[in-house]
Design an enzyme around this catalytic site. Structure first.
Site, short mmCIF file in Angstrom:
data_model
loop_
_atom_site.label_atom_id
_atom_site.label_comp_id
_atom_site.label_asym_id
_atom_site.label_seq_id
_atom_site.Cartn_x
_atom_site.Cartn_y
_atom_site.Cartn_z
N GLU A 9 1.97 -0.24 -4.98
CA GLU A 9 1.03 0.71 -5.46
C GLU A 9 1.85 1.83 -5.53
O GLU A 9 2.27 2.74 -4.40
CB GLU A 9 -0.24 0.83 -4.24
N ASP B 17 0.73 -1.31 0.09
CA ASP B 17 -0.05 -0.08 -0.21
C ASP B 17 0.78 1.41 0.18
O ASP B 17 1.74 1.28 0.75
CB ASP B 17 -0.84 0.26 1.13
#
Length: 713
Positions: free
Chosen positions: A391, A354
């Site tokens: 990401e 993330d």
């Protein structure tokens, strides 16, 4: 001879003990094994702090908030900055533990040691007080850890590991996936409940499950009431402990053998050809900023674990209060230890990171050219076969899609694929060429001679509209989140097809269904790995909420009953997944076709036309190559050559215009003809023969079609 005068004599009743504290016999512990580890007759407790002057081990009876024993680490149980002590005679089924640290105090330098605070072991393999979803922990944020007796036997387990471009990733939230009463499982909202859906996953055809965060997190940290509904921090992007699974995701209480249910789920999914990837959050923790709780890293080495401003405040590149100082050697070692733990102890197949651009910043937040952490992960031998997926952006404005430091090991969520395909598929001007580039593997972002296996293609994910909502809403509708509809992305490249939200207009509902099928057809005919969130395959809606992180209710739960569940959409997606599996030329370049046809060619409207203008909304892409006999479809085909491979041709035609257009297909080699496999404009997309003569097809308005080259009988 060595001088042993500084060591206490052995205790007669415990031969290996060297001292006694608070009624417990002790000795120096396993300095190289951080965390709590069972040893013969006792438990070794090891924790590190660069700047602490004193450390205490606090022992609690189960569920008690006051310690029954406090054991200061003696000097001979400290080596360098590591405290390690074996405590004998403990009943691991009764005790919980925490630490207290003392050290210098200078807030401007980020030194905030507090000897009164109980600190959670960052290497804890189980956290107490979290096992019942949505219930506050007694005593607030005073977390305790448990000692874990790991008796799970992997036996001769062997993980085949799905190849990168073969991955069909199914992103799901453990609780939301089965908690709705319509899920039909016996153990809803848990790892075991997800496993009960294995037959469904196999019918759908996905081969990789990506779990949204399953590390221990605090869903009640931001509990509030909005319009009479309790809102929680449900998604899990607020990690409390990185080595411990979320105990509220287990059906059975796993005292002192936490992780068993998750391991069993992974083992069985793997045995059925389904890999498991974890969504991990190393960009920030649940401790927040100056006003946030103080329960772990803040009390260990605040100015090492977190990026701090010159006056001791917290940099916030994560958007949620603090930022982990990932490239500090100590933090880097911690992250490596954590990922190795999940690969060795849980046999996970990969990680999605993330806001991964934070992992490439230095201690002041500046992007690094060769981030030590990312390089270490790329070359780590334990992580050698697992997927590393970034990401490739963060909340501080750093956007690295196509330029994330990779060492040819890191893949990326291809955010440009998402944005370009959304715009093209809803009919925007000027997007045809970008769509072609994305479908063909984004070679402009990932040149094959520099980066391989890099693009994870997706159109929707947990963060944003569902696929159905992408074509049902022009605007986000996050009022239920309680922030006045100010949260969530405002630019979604969505289109409501003429009516905002629910409608009984049959033309609108038919168009929405067609656009969803177009999106899946394009996604599953794109080179690289593909990903979609759970529920998109049957038309799941969040009623226009594009930031349902706090909705522990029908907004975020998957509803498995009709009409919320659309079996026609499920059938379409499962058949397209099967088609993708049968045609490796869609996933990656293969051995060149024996006939000499190119790997990729472009025929936008007319055969041989490889040019699109700004106003064009029609594209035609031909894939060519070889495929093994085992992948040939169930047609009456001629025998391929002696190599066991046959030439393979697939043509993808997409018409994003609101008018029908003719598509001319290029001639095939002698002995082959075109077969129309699918056309979304049809009520039954797979019943298409009467509309195609083998050379030219009419592609309906806002439709997609797929053709295959088949041997002439």
């Amino acid at each position: 001879m060595p001088n042993n005068n500084f060591l206490p004599a052995a205790i007669p009743h415990v031969p290996h003990a060297t001292g006694q504290i608070a009624g417990f016999y002790i000795r120096p512990g396993l300095f190289l094994q951080k965390g709590a580890h069972i040893v013969p007759g006792g438990v070794s407790f090891t924790i590190c702090s660069t700047q602490a002057s004193r450390c205490e081990l606090c022992l609690f009876h189960r569920e008690s908030q006051e310690p029954f024993a406090i054991l200061p680490f003696p000097e001979y149980c400290r080596v360098g900055n590591t405290f390690s002590m074996i405590v004998f005679g403990l009943d691991i089924y009764d005790i919980e533990y925490a630490y207290r640290m003392d050290g210098p105090k200078d807030e401007a330098r980020g030194l905030i040691f507090d000897p009164e605070k109980y600190l959670l072991d960052p290497y804890a393999r189980a956290v107490t007080g979290q096992s019942v979803w949505g219930q506050k922990k007694p005593g607030g944020t005073s977390y305790h850890a448990r000692v874990v007796n790991d008796y799970f036997d992997w036996g001769t387990f062997h993980d085949h590991h799905v190849a990168f471009s073969d991955m069909i990733i199914y992103e799901t939230h453990v609780r939301n996936f089965t908690i709705h009463p319509s899920s039909g499982v016996r153990r809803p909202g848990t790892f075991a409940g997800l496993l009960e859906k294995l037959p469904y996953l196999k019918r759908l055809g996905v081969n990789t499950v990506e779990l949204m965060p399953v590390f221990e997190f605090d869903e009640v940290a931001e509990e509030r009431i909005c319009d009479g509904k309790k809102l929680l921090n449900c998604w899990g992007y607020n990690t409390v402990c990185y080595f411990a699974p979320n105990t509220s995701y287990t059906w059975e209480t796993e005292y002192n053998h936490e992780g068993t249910e998750l391991k069993e789920m992974i083992r069985i999914l793997n045995s059925h050809g389904i890999d498991v990837i974890l969504d991990v959050v190393f960009n920030h923790t649940a401790e927040g900023n100056e006003q946030g709780p103080f329960f772990s890293f803040k009390g260990l080495d605040n100015n090492i674990y977190y990026m701090l401003t010159p006056d001791g405040k917290y940099y916030n590149f994560s958007g949620v209060g603090n930022t982990l100082n990932c490239n500090h050697p100590i933090v880097r070692e911690f992250i490596l230890d954590c990922l190795r733990h999940w690969v060795v102890e849980y046999r996970v197949d990969g990680f999605r990171f993330d806001l991964a651009s934070i992992l490439g910043r230095d201690e002041n937040g500046a992007p690094l050219t060769r981030p030590p952490l990312l390089e270490s992960l790329a070359y780590d031998p334990i992580l050698g076969h697992v997927k590393l997926i970034a990401e490739a952006w963060d909340a501080g404005g750093l956007y690295q899609v196509g330029s994330f430091p990779s060492w040819n090991r890191w893949a990326e969520w291809n955010g440009k694929y998402r944005d370009d395909l959304r715009r093209f598929l809803k009919g925007d001007d000027g997007m045809a060429q970008a769509a072609v580039s994305r479908i063909c593997g984004s070679l402009d972002l990932y040149p094959p001679d520099q980066r391989q296996n890099a693009s994870v293609n997706f159109i929707t994910c947990h963060d944003g509209f569902t696929l159905y909502d992408l074509y049902a809403y022009n605007e986000k509708h996050n009022e239920a989140n309680g922030w006045g509809n100010t949260d969530g992305a405002g630019d979604n490249n969505s289109w409501n097809c003429g009516a905002e939200g629910p409608t009984s207009d049959p033309d609108v509902t038919a168009l929405r269904s067609r656009l969803c099928k177009n999106a899946f057809a394009v996604l599953l005919c794109s080179r690289g790995a593909v990903m979609f969130p759970a529920g998109d395959e049957f038309g799941n809606t969040q009623m226009g909420n594009n930031n349902a992180y706090c909705q522990d209710n029908e907004i975020a739960w998957l509803n498995w009953s009709e009409p919320a569940y659309d079996p026609d959409m499920f059938d379409f997606v499962s058949r397209m997944i099967d088609f993708r599996k049968r045609h490796p030329i869609l996933r990656h370049p293969t051995t060149p076709a024996a006939c000499g046809f190119p790997d990729l060619s472009f025929h936008h409207g007319a055969a041989g036309n490889d040019v699109v203008s700004f106003h064009d909304r029609q594209i035609g892409i031909m894939f060519g190559g070889r495929r093994p006999l085992g992948d040939i479809e169930h047609w009456d085909v001629s025998t391929p050559d002696e190599s066991g491979w046959a030439d393979d041709f697939v043509f993808l035609a997409v018409n994003a215009h609101w008018e029908a257009h003719t598509q001319e297909l290029p001639p095939l080699p002698e002995g082959y003809t075109w077969h129309m496999f699918m056309h979304t404009f049809r009520k039954d997309p797979f019943v298409t023969e009467e509309s195609f003569d083998g050379h030219t097809a009419v592609i309906g308005p806002r439709s997609a079609a797929v053709f295959t080259g088949v041997p002439i009988s």
